[in-house]
Write a protein that holds these residues in place. Structure first.
Motif, PDB file in Angstrom:
ATOM      1  N   ARG A   1     -45.393 109.826  40.169  1.00 24.16           N
ATOM      2  CA  ARG A   1     -45.662 110.060  41.323  1.00 24.16           C
ATOM      3  C   ARG A   1     -45.599 109.439  42.487  1.00 24.16           C
ATOM      4  NH1 ARG A   1     -46.454 113.525  45.874  1.00 24.16           N
ATOM      5  NH2 ARG A   1     -44.429 114.313  46.890  1.00 24.16           N
ATOM      6  N   THR A   2     -46.322 109.187  42.961  1.00 29.52           N
ATOM      7  CA  THR A   2     -47.539 108.662  43.652  1.00 29.52           C
ATOM      8  C   THR A   2     -46.944 107.282  43.895  1.00 29.52           C
ATOM      9  OG1 THR A   2     -49.130 109.784  43.691  1.00 29.52           O
ATOM     10  CG2 THR A   2     -49.643 107.717  44.713  1.00 29.52           C
ATOM     11  N   MET A   3     -47.318 106.301  43.235  1.00 29.64           N
ATOM     12  CA  MET A   3     -46.024 105.184  42.510  1.00 29.64           C
ATOM     13  C   MET A   3     -45.435 105.457  43.166  1.00 29.64           C
ATOM     14  SD  MET A   3     -48.425 103.342  40.022  1.00 29.64           S
ATOM     15  CE  MET A   3     -47.980 104.225  38.785  1.00 29.64           C
ATOM     16  N   GLU A   4     -44.130 105.987  42.616  1.00 32.27           N
ATOM     17  CA  GLU A   4     -42.598 105.707  43.038  1.00 32.27           C
ATOM     18  C   GLU A   4     -42.484 106.308  44.525  1.00 32.27           C
ATOM     19  OE1 GLU A   4     -39.049 107.459  43.998  1.00 32.27           O
ATOM     20  OE2 GLU A   4     -40.629 109.008  44.330  1.00 32.27           O
ATOM     21  N   ILE A   5     -43.196 106.562  44.674  1.00 31.39           N
ATOM     22  CA  ILE A   5     -43.680 107.429  46.748  1.00 31.39           C
ATOM     23  C   ILE A   5     -43.176 106.430  46.654  1.00 31.39           C
ATOM     24  CG2 ILE A   5     -43.888 109.192  48.150  1.00 31.39           C
ATOM     25  CD1 ILE A   5     -44.139 111.336  46.372  1.00 31.39           C
TER      26      ILE A   5
END
Length: 237
Positions: free
Chosen positions: A86-90
């Motif tokens: 999730r962090t990398m996608e955001i």
């Protein structure tokens, strides 16, 4: 009743406070209702290998949530030794959104890194990050110009983002956490000023949704982004 006694097409109270960091070239504290994000922009006189030799600069972002940004403490990702998907996608979304608003060759051969740290989360942290990062970008470029590191101010097109949900067929703009967790459809919209779409992320949480619902959410979201552009304009140097 929605939070802050607002209607279906209303944003939460939006506050964009620039210049909150003493050291960063650009910064902005972003508040979308109870969601609060601190965005700082740091400038380095180098570019990543894939940009080297092109005469262009680069914009990139990192995103993270403080341990007590949510109801219960979450461990720092650094302590776990890796970032979540999730962090990398955001953070990739934030970087793509910012690169869409400026010609990379006009910022010089340098890298601008945006650190988006969520101080308090109540839905819409990625959209708040993008909206505030644009403000931090403008202030950073203004500082470079003041120092004589830019011959002119690069032409920018404001970029902002908002979440939209579909609840029993009704589009709701700028979802808080409670709405986000119960909406039938969850949509994140990133757009340049003038209703120019950069990215649309949408998911039907239960089953599917019709094209008419998508059209209604896009219309409501783009109208809300126009209001965010007005808030951004008030936070400019």
């Amino acid at each position: 009743m929605r939070s802050f006694n607002r209607g279906s097409s209303d944003l939460r109270p939006v506050v964009l406070t620039p210049g909150v960091s003493r050291h960063a070239e650009g910064s902005c504290r972003v508040e979308f209702g109870h969601t609060q994000v601190l965005v700082t922009c740091s400038v380095e006189e180098r570019v990543p290998p894939h940009v080297l030799g092109t005469g262009a600069g680069w914009l990139t972002a990192e995103y993270g949530m403080l341990p007590r940004a949510t109801h219960e403490r979450s461990s720092r990702e650094a302590a776990k030794g890796k970032q979540t998907g999730r962090t990398m996608e955001i953070q990739r979304l934030i970087g793509r959104s910012l690169r869409a608003c400026v010609d990379m060759k006009t910022i010089g051969v340098r890298t601008l890194t945006f650190d988006c740290d969520v101080l308090q989360a109540d839905g819409g942290t990625r959209t708040a990050s993008i909206t505030g990062a644009y403000v931090a970008l403008v202030w950073a470029l203004q500082k470079l110009k003041t120092k004589g590191l830019l011959s002119g101010t690069p032409k920018l097109t404001p970029v902002a983002a908002v979440s939209v949900g579909l609840m029993k067929g009704v589009p709701l703009v700028d979802l808080d956490y409670e709405e986000d967790s119960t909406a039938d459809v969850d949509l994140n919209i990133v757009a340049l000023q003038g209703a120019k779409l950069v990215e649309v992320q949408g998911t039907a949480e239960h089953g599917y949704f019709e094209k008419a619902g998508l059209d209604a959410m896009l219309e409501a979201g783009l109208a809300a982004i126009a209001k965010l552009n007005e808030a951004q304009a008030k936070a400019m140097p």
